[in-house]
Design a protein around this motif. Sequence first.
Motif, mmCIF file in Angstrom:
data_model
loop_
_atom_site.group_PDB
_atom_site.id
_atom_site.type_symbol
_atom_site.label_atom_id
_atom_site.label_comp_id
_atom_site.label_asym_id
_atom_site.label_seq_id
_atom_site.Cartn_x
_atom_site.Cartn_y
_atom_site.Cartn_z
ATOM 1 N N LYS A 101 0.838 -1.189 0.000
ATOM 2 C CA LYS A 101 0.000 0.000 0.000
ATOM 3 C C LYS A 101 0.876 1.244 0.000
ATOM 4 N N SER B 184 -7.926 7.003 2.181
ATOM 5 C CA SER B 184 -7.954 6.304 0.894
ATOM 6 C C SER B 184 -6.567 6.245 0.266
ATOM 7 N N LEU B 185 -5.800 7.323 0.420
ATOM 8 C CA LEU B 185 -4.427 7.344 -0.096
ATOM 9 C C LEU B 185 -3.565 6.294 0.599
ATOM 10 N N ILE C 239 -9.296 12.531 1.864
ATOM 11 C CA ILE C 239 -8.700 11.518 0.978
ATOM 12 C C ILE C 239 -7.495 10.818 1.613
ATOM 13 N N LEU D 200 -0.696 6.526 -10.396
ATOM 14 C CA LEU D 200 -1.765 5.792 -9.717
ATOM 15 C C LEU D 200 -2.682 6.740 -8.950
ATOM 16 N N ILE D 201 -2.095 7.761 -8.308
ATOM 17 C CA ILE D 201 -2.901 8.712 -7.533
ATOM 18 C C ILE D 201 -3.825 9.511 -8.447
ATOM 19 N N THR D 202 -3.258 10.037 -9.539
ATOM 20 C CA THR D 202 -4.077 10.836 -10.456
ATOM 21 C C THR D 202 -5.122 9.977 -11.164
ATOM 22 N N GLU D 203 -4.794 8.718 -11.368
ATOM 23 C CA GLU D 203 -5.748 7.811 -12.005
ATOM 24 C C GLU D 203 -6.948 7.567 -11.102
ATOM 25 N N LYS D 204 -6.714 7.529 -9.797
ATOM 26 C CA LYS D 204 -7.797 7.240 -8.849
ATOM 27 C C LYS D 204 -8.515 8.497 -8.379
ATOM 28 N N PHE D 205 -7.772 9.586 -8.148
ATOM 29 C CA PHE D 205 -8.363 10.789 -7.555
ATOM 30 C C PHE D 205 -8.495 11.956 -8.532
ATOM 31 N N MET E 187 -4.343 2.810 -0.576
ATOM 32 C CA MET E 187 -4.304 2.580 -2.014
ATOM 33 C C MET E 187 -3.238 1.545 -2.380
#
Length: 206
Positions: free
Chosen positions: A22, A38-39, A35, A65-70, A42
């Motif tokens: 994670k 959730s971060l 967030i 990955l962060i920008t893809e999810k948030f 992730m």
Amino acid sequence: MESLIYLRLRHRVEVKPDSTIKLSDIAQIIAPEKILLSLKQMPVYQVSKADKTSVVIDIMKVIHLITEKFGAMDIQTVGPSQTIIEIIYKNRKLSIPFFLLIWILLFIGSALAIMNFHEDVSMRLVHQKIYKMITGFDESKPLILQIPYSLGLGLGMIIYFNHIFKKRFNEEPSPLEVEIFNYQQDVDNYVVMNENKESIKRLDDH
């Protein structure tokens, strides 16, 4: 400021085989409360047998990955740009005969090295000369000097390496620990330089 995220990757992380890594495992995170949890939870990478003993996670993949999810976020990174994931497998117990064999080999090798050094510098002749300077007599075996010298040699090695068994004398690192640290730094640099491309490819595959 509501979308501002600060990330600081850890230099090296130890995990078990088949672990799910994670973001909180590999980085320190400062982010808005809504967030943050959730971060931290992730998933960043799934360890597999193909990774063998280590894998490198790059900060660019983490940002992706962060920008893809948030979505679009303002991400500020601090510190190293890669994290080395070291996969720790269950260690086999060291057998007593094998331990004794290694100990004997090291003891004999060290003893031979010390004896050869003293023979090269003619330490016995030096002791004889010192004994004659102090007493005025010739002595082929000046044990009164040789015995304290031998004891002092062993004591000096203990003080030099700052250890006697598991006990430390002070908080300063010993020369051996410094050399091990430098060696580990070189190994880490090698891993980053040679495995970064393969690790990113594996991350993309996942």
